[in-house]
Design a protein around this motif. Sequence first.
Motif, mmCIF file in Angstrom:
data_model
loop_
_atom_site.group_PDB
_atom_site.id
_atom_site.type_symbol
_atom_site.label_atom_id
_atom_site.label_comp_id
_atom_site.label_asym_id
_atom_site.label_seq_id
_atom_site.Cartn_x
_atom_site.Cartn_y
_atom_site.Cartn_z
ATOM 1 N N ASP A 8 -0.790 -44.925 -30.756
ATOM 2 C CA ASP A 8 0.030 -43.974 -31.046
ATOM 3 C C ASP A 8 -0.805 -42.412 -30.890
ATOM 4 N N ASN A 9 -1.474 -42.484 -29.917
ATOM 5 C CA ASN A 9 -2.316 -41.440 -29.539
ATOM 6 C C ASN A 9 -1.807 -40.613 -28.369
ATOM 7 N N VAL A 10 -0.411 -40.663 -28.064
ATOM 8 C CA VAL A 10 0.160 -39.868 -27.292
ATOM 9 C C VAL A 10 0.636 -38.379 -27.839
ATOM 10 N N TYR A 11 -0.386 -37.703 -28.197
ATOM 11 C CA TYR A 11 -0.107 -36.411 -28.870
ATOM 12 C C TYR A 11 0.384 -35.457 -27.877
ATOM 13 N N GLN A 54 -0.723 -48.277 -16.542
ATOM 14 C CA GLN A 54 0.166 -47.197 -16.526
ATOM 15 C C GLN A 54 1.418 -47.373 -15.433
ATOM 16 N N ASN A 95 2.692 -35.240 -25.994
ATOM 17 C CA ASN A 95 2.814 -35.556 -24.311
ATOM 18 C C ASN A 95 2.075 -35.281 -23.571
ATOM 19 N N MET A 99 7.075 -39.286 -24.912
ATOM 20 C CA MET A 99 7.177 -39.401 -26.342
ATOM 21 C C MET A 99 7.994 -40.448 -26.947
ATOM 22 N N THR A 124 2.563 -45.163 -20.672
ATOM 23 C CA THR A 124 1.424 -45.680 -20.850
ATOM 24 C C THR A 124 1.345 -47.003 -21.830
ATOM 25 N N TYR A 164 4.628 -46.062 -24.523
ATOM 26 C CA TYR A 164 5.376 -44.684 -24.446
ATOM 27 C C TYR A 164 5.549 -44.283 -22.976
ATOM 28 N N ARG A 167 -2.453 -38.485 -22.567
ATOM 29 C CA ARG A 167 -3.605 -39.586 -22.978
ATOM 30 C C ARG A 167 -2.860 -40.838 -22.998
ATOM 31 N N PRO A 168 -3.596 -41.919 -22.861
ATOM 32 C CA PRO A 168 -3.139 -43.177 -23.218
ATOM 33 C C PRO A 168 -2.835 -43.511 -24.716
ATOM 34 N N ASN A 169 -1.653 -44.280 -24.678
ATOM 35 C CA ASN A 169 -1.503 -44.721 -25.947
ATOM 36 C C ASN A 169 -2.556 -45.252 -26.934
#
Length: 683
Positions: free
Chosen positions: A537-540, A616, A542, A586, A625, A583, A545-547
């Motif tokens: 859950d690192n897709v801050y 990806q 949008n 988002m 991602t 994702y 970045r990779p999930n």
Amino acid sequence: MHSSLFRFIAAAIALIAIATPVACNNDVIGVYYPNYSGVDIGNLHFQPSNHVFYAFALPNTDGSLPAPSGLTEFAQVVNNGGAKPILSIGGGDHSTNFPALAASPSARDTFTQAVKNLVDQNNLAGVDIDWEFPDTADDFNNYRLLAQQLRSALGSSKIISAAVPGWLSRASMKPIVNESLDFVNLMIYDNVYNNDGRPNAALMGDSSSVQAVVANWLDEGIPSNKLVVGVPFYGYQGMAAKTYKEIVPLQDGSSGWSYSFNDASFTPQLTNVNEKITYDNPKSIAAKAKYAACMNLRGVFAWEITQDNGDLVAAMSGDYPSGSGDSSDCLQSAINSSSEAFCFYPTNMHSFLQRLIAVAVALAAITSPIAANNDVIGVYYPNYAGADISNVHFQPSNHVFYAFAFPNTDGSLPAPSGLSHFSQVVRAKGAKPILSIGGGSHSANFPALAASASSRNTFVNAVKNLVNQNNLAGVDIDWEFPDSSTDFSNYRVLAQQLRNALGSKIISAAVPGWLSRTSMKPIISESLDFVNLMIYDNVYNNDGRPNAALKGDTASVQAVVSNWLSAGIPANKLVVGVPFYGYQGMTAKTYKEIIPLTQSSSGWTYSFNTASFTPQLVKGGEKITYDNPKSITAKAKYAACMNLRGVFAWEVTQDNGDLLKAMSGVYPSGNGDSNTCLQKATA
């Protein structure tokens, strides 16, 4: 994923498309287990096979059949693992008594009664006759009578199979097979006659190949659903047999052996000056299993499980599609869809497991229900997804987390729907049922609950009651997220009370990688068995970045693990989390939704981001991602090399089986050096 965002999306998806069970097209995934190998069945990870053959019981000429050593334990372990225990009788040199036995009516009667007794007393699924080999008309006639008596005695519900070489007289076997046998195990290997350079077990291009043998038996009028293709978990160096486990270290080139793949036979080989080793690897085994499925055969089996490191049984156990039954078409399909990636990512070779599975390997030192250096192979099961646990193939995981029970501020904890059923199913399949409490927005009551002594007492008592009443292995606290010193202090007291109440039961906690390590350290050290690090859950914002990166990111697996270890958290308390989703921007998408998009016809373009070591998909200005078997395998290898407690995933209904298998392999432990382990994981 434990975030409230994805929970909402996952619940919505589940209402529309409820997950269904996935099973292998090959009905029989069989392995022989030689009891004389010295590997105790309790330490043997025979899954994902679903038929396990005990080799051997040795018959006498008078029909008596002494009970072989360890048969009862064998049957118990295999039944508990969800597979079918079958007693194989005879085998190799031990078949010499069959001709006299089968020729005598009294000996046949004695033998049949002895077989029935062993089957009934040991709760076996059936028997396998390994007569090597009937070679006269009288032998075959007597074999037919013996098989008829066995069928009459055992009834239609018990399995009766036979192991036969591919060259055995099909005309003589036909009435035996059609009248009395469920299937025959075709031993299509040991073809290194006279050290003449032929492959041990060709798929094609040889008169003793899988393609040729299957065609011959089908041409004789033997039904396809009576034929099981045999594959070897060993090869030959000249005329000397070598197990696959012995061959594997020779493949990397440093040993002086050179690897090549023989396209004519579709089998691998190693050469060293004038010497050659002919064998099977995941690529060739997968092709044979695919061919069997396409030909609508009964399945595949292997001799024998203790010779494998887990790669080959994984390769033969896939959800390979049935087909037209046309030999040329099926051969083309089998070899075109096999790629060299199988040699390196064995868990890529099968999508979901037949019945209940675990990673197959035969290592005497292994003692847990799953064969892996990673002690914890965990999956979360969201009961709200609409997929009944009976229809969810959660193996080869050995820890299954029910998500979720919802606590109230007063400490009360209503029993969630289906918890007892969940526990029964998980235990029946050899895994540990664990109740996860809280989760996402349902964690909101934890601060008030933990702050009140009376609420803590109520909560602890409620947890203990649920654990005891439902025969759970433990509980998992998913408090998202304590964010003050008061929260952490109260969490610590709550965890201490749980430990006192539950004793040796599992107590784990799901935590994001960024949570305060110093605040969590005393909680973990005093009261928790392990923490599930949610490294996804690192897709801050949008931002592309990779999930869930393995490396190259401050929120990557490598970075998070290093941070927690640096805080003094023991390695054996850390479990690496992997996502079974990705994702698009988002918007979360399950792996099952992403798979069709990996095809070029979808309009999406696939690439592998080596910087993060994640895949990806790109189309126009959009990107997905996610993780695939290659990236999941690397994370599991990294966890094992770092001597962590294991890996877990959110969540099992989002997978088609490929990712679960990838994270469940037998990956070697290592020296705990991050850079070294990263190199090994990504090599």
